[in-house]
Design a protein around this motif. Structure first.
Motif: not given
Length: 648
Positions: A65-93
Motif C-alpha cells: 500500500i505504501a508503494i501504491m500510495v507514492l505512485l498514485t500521488v505522482f500519477i494524479i499530480a502529473l495528470a493535473y499538471n496537464q489541467v494547469i496547462e490547458l486551463f491557465p485561468s483556473g477552474g480545474g476539474g
C-alpha cells in the motif's frame, strides 16, 4: 464609524484595477504549496490510518500500500499538471469536465467539487481536533465538537480578510509540520532498520499463504478495498488547478512547481507513515489516532520524547486547520466559476472589497459547521463522504483528458499523456466504484443523494437564467436603435437646468426602456441626460489584465451609445463610470458627485419584473435598484424605479 470598524476587522479595501494589488495577492509557488497544498499534505493525518485499518488482519500488506500510495500521488499530480496547462485561468476539474466533455458533466464535477471543499473544512477540523485530543486528558473529550465549530468560524474570519494574509499567518505551522514529520519518519525507519528484512519476508510469506488459500482474486480485492478506502490521502491534489488564476506569473510554471512540491511532500509523508505502521506493527488504541500511536512508539526512547510527541501532534492539528483553509480558498473559486456559467446564483461570482469571494466563504463556513453537526465530527464517516465527492471529480477530469488527447494527436505529447491519463482514469474510477459499493450503506448513498439533489437544483437555476437571458435579448433587439456617431447640433451641458440621471446596467434594452418612459412621463422637462454605470469587477473580469480591459471597453461603449442617442435627439448628454467590486457603493459615490455639480437631479433605474415571480426566482437576482433607491433617499436624493416586465 461602520466603515472604520469594517476596515479594522477585515482590512482596507483594495483597488482591483491596480497592478500592485494583483502582484500583492498573487501566490508564488511556495505560498501556493502552503495555501493550496495544505489540504493534500494534511490528509496524511487521516488517509494512511483509514487505508491501514482497512487491511484488517493483513497488516503486512501495508508495504504494498505504501508503494501504491507514492505512485498514485505522482500519477494524479502529473495528470493535473496537464489541467494547469490547458486551463491557465483556473477552474480545474470543473472546467475540464465542462469544456472537454460537456456542460452537464461540468455540473456534476462542479457539485462534487463544492461538496468536496465543504468536507475539506469539516474533516480537517474534525481530524485536527482528534489529533489534539489524543494527547489531552480523557475528561476533555466532550469539548471536541464545540471546539471544531468555533475554529471553523475563526478560519472563516481569517479568509474574509484575504487569501495571502491567511497563508502568511499559517506558513510557520505548515513548514513545521513537514519538517517534524519527515524527521520522525526517517528516525522511525532508522530505529527499525534491522527489522526491515524480517518484516519484508513476513509480507512475502503472507502473500504466498493468501494466494495459496483463497487465490489472487481475493488478495487483489483486499488490497483494492484498503487502497480505495484510503482515498482521502489523495484529496486536495486538484486545488492548484482550481486556482491557477491566483498564481504569480508565469502561472503555468508556478502551478507546476507548486504541484511538484505538493506531490513530493504528500508522497513522502503519507507513504512514509504507512511504512512506519508496517515496521512498528501498530494497532488502534481507544482515544488516539494511529499516527499518535506510532509516533509515541517511535519517540519513546528519546529523553524528551513525550514533549516532542506533543509538539508533533500539535503541528499535525494545526496543519489540518491549514488544510481546511484550502476549502475556503478553492471552494469559493469553483462556486464563482459555476456562477459565471449560470449553475448557481450569480451573487457568488462577486468579490468583496478585499478581492475575495465573500459570499462563497461564508456559505462554505456555515455548510461545514452543518456537516460537522450532522456527523458529530466522526472522521470515519466524513472520509467516506469526502473521498466519494473528490473521486467523482478526479474521474471526470481524467475522462476529459483522455478525450482531449485522443482527439489532439498533433504532436508527440499525446503518446505520453494519453496513456498517463488512461492509467489515472482507471485508478480513480476503481477507487470511486470500490468506495461506493463497499460503503454504500455507511454514507455512500448519502453523498450520491446530496450530489443528485444539488445537480437538479443547478439545472433548475440554469433553466431560469437561460430563459431570462433569452427575454432580455429580445428586449435589446426591440429597443436598440441606430445611432449616428457625431451630433453637431447637440446643446452643451448646463448644470443649472433639470437633469435626469440614468443608471445603466448590462442590457441596452433595459436602459433604453427607462429613458423612453422617463421622457414620456416628464415630456420635455429634462434638459440634461447623464448616464451612469459601474463596471463590476468579479471573478470573471479579474482573472487577467486582458479581461479587465475588455470590461472597461464594454462599459465605455455602452455608455457612449446612450450619449450619442440623446445628442442625436437634441438633448445635452454625458456619461460617468467607475469600476469596483461593490456596485451599489460605486453608484452612490458617483451620485453624490452629480448632486454637487447639478441642481436637483432626479435618478432613474430599471428593475426587471417577472410575471410568474416566486421566492425561488427572487433569490437568483440581486435587488440593486431597491438598495440603491433606499441609500439615495437617505441622502436626500430622488430616485424613481421603472419596472421592465418580462414573461408576458
Amino acid at each position: 464609524m461602520i466603515k472604520k470598524i469594517k476596515h479594522l476587522l477585515f482590512g482596507a479595501p483594495r483597488n482591483p484595477l491596480s497592478q500592485d494589488t494583483r502582484q500583492h495577492i498573487s501566490l508564488i509557488a511556495l505560498f501556493a504549496w502552503i495555501g493550496l497544498g495544505a489540504d493534500a499534505v494534511s490528509s496524511s493525518a487521516y488517509g494512511p490510518e483509514q487505508t491501514y485499518l482497512a487491511l484488517g488482519h493483513y497488516t503486512s500488506f501495508a508495504l504494498y500500500i505504501a508503494i501504491m500510495v507514492l505512485l498514485t500521488v505522482f500519477i494524479i499530480a502529473l495528470a493535473y499538471n496537464q489541467v494547469i496547462e490547458l486551463f491557465p485561468s483556473g477552474g480545474g476539474g470543473y472546467k475540464v469536465a465542462s469544456r472537454l466533455i460537456g456542460p452537464y458533466s461540468g455540473l456534476i464535477s462542479g457539485v462534487a467539487l463544492l461538496l468536496g471543499y465543504v468536507l475539506t473544512i469539516s474533516i480537517s477540523f474534525a481530524s485536527g481536533i482528534d489529533a489534539l485530543f489524543s494527547v489531552l486528558p480523557d475528561g476533555l473529550q466532550h469539548y471536541k465538537l464545540i471546539t471544531e465549530i468555533l475554529l471553523i468560524f475563526a478560519m472563516m474570519y481569517i479568509n474574509l480578510r484575504g487569501m495571502k494574509e491567511s497563508i502568511k499567518l499559517l506558513m510557520p505551522v505548515f513548514l513545521g509540520f513537514v519538517a517534524t514529520h519527515v524527521a520522525v519518519i526517517i528516525y522511525g525507519v532508522m530505529l527499525q532498520r534491522h527489522h526491515l528484512t524480517i518484516a519484508t519476508h513476513q509480507t512475502v510469506a503472507d502473500t504466498h499463504h493468501l494466494l495459496g488459500s483463497v487465490g489472487w482474486i481475493a488478495m487483489v480485492a483486499i488490497l483494492l478495498q484498503s487502497y480505495s478506502l484510503g482515498g482521502g490521502t489523495y484529496t486536495g491534489l486538484e486545488a492548484v488547478s482550481n486556482n491557477v488564476n491566483n498564481l504569480a506569473e508565469p502561472r503555468v510554471r508556478t502551478g507546476k512547481w507548486a504541484m511538484f512540491y505538493i506531490a513530493l511532500s504528500l508522497g513522502l509523508i503519507a507513504g512514509g507513515i504507512i511504512f512506519l505502521y508496517f515496521l512498528w506493527d501498530v494497532g488502534p488504541v481507544a482515544g488516539k489516532t494511529l499516527n499518535a500511536v506510532v509516533f509515541e512508539k517511535t519517540l519513546s526512547a528519546l529523553p524528551y520524547g513525550h514533549y516532542f510527541l506533543i509538539l508533533i501532534m500539535a503541528l499535525e492539528t494545526c496543519v489540518l486547520f491549514v488544510g481546511a483553509n484550502t476549502g475556503f480558498l478553492g471552494g469559493p473559486a469553483v462556486l464563482a466559476n459555476m456562477a459565471i456559467d449560470g449553475w448557481v446564483p450569480r451573487r457568488f461570482r462577486t468579490l468583496s472589497s478585499r478581492l475575495v469571494v465573500q459570499n462563497g466563504i461564508v456559505l462554505f463556513g456555515v455548510a461545514a459547521v452543518i456537516i460537522v453537526l450532522m456527523t458529530q465530527g466522526s472522521v470515519s464517516e466524513l472520509v467516506i463522504l469526502y473521498s466519494t465527492s473528490v473521486f467523482i471529480t478526479f474521474t471526470l477530469s481524467l475522462t476529459g483528458l483522455c478525450i482531449y488527447w485522443a482527439k489532439n494527436r498533433t504532436n508527440w505529447k499525446w503518446m505520453v499523456r494519453l496513456p498517463l491519463s488512461i492509467v489515472g482514469f482507471l485508478i480513480c474510477a476503481s477507487i470511486l466504484v470500490t468506495i461506493i459499493l463497499s460503503k454504500f450503506m455507511e454514507g455512500g448513498w448519502l453523498i450520491l443523494f446530496i450530489n443528485g439533489s444539488f445537480i437538479a437544483l443547478g439545472i433548475a437555476i440554469s433553466y431560469h437564467y437561460k430563459n431570462i437571458k433569452k427575454q432580455v435579448k429580445k428586449l435589446d433587439q426591440l429597443f436598440t436603435f441606430p445611432v449616428a456617431t457625431t451630433q453637431e447640433f447637440a446643446p452643451p451641458i448646463d448644470t443649472d437646468l433639470p437633469t435626469a440621471v440614468f443608471f445603466i446596467g448590462d442590457s441596452i434594452g433595459e436602459g433604453m426602456h427607462t429613458v423612453l418612459w422617463a421622457h414620456r412621463m416628464f415630456s420635455d422637462y429634462f434638459k440634461n441626460f447623464i448616464f451612469v454605470s459601474s463596471g463590476v469587477v468579479d471573478v470573471n473580469s479579474y482573472e487577467s489584465d486582458k479581461a479587465l480591459e475588455q470590461l472597461k471597453r464594454k462599459v465605455d461603449k455602452r455608455l457612449q451609445y446612450f450619449v450619442n442617442y440623446s445628442k442625436q435627439h437634441g438633448i445635452a448628454a454625458t456619461s460617468l463610470c467607475s469600476f469596483g467590486t461593490d456596485t451599489v457603493q460605486k453608484l452612490i459615490e458617483m451620485s453624490e458627485e452629480i448632486k454637487i455639480q447639478f441642481k436637483l437631479p432626479i435618478f432613474f433605474s430599471a428593475r426587471l419584473v417577472l410575471k410568474n415571480e416566486t421566492w425561488f426566482t427572487r433569490q437568483l437576482h440581486n435587488e440593486t435598484p431597491i438598495t440603491l433607491q433606499r441609500n439615495l433617499h437617505l441622502r436626500g436624493m430622488q430616485m424613481i424605479i421603472l419596472p421592465v416586465m418580462l414573461g408576458k
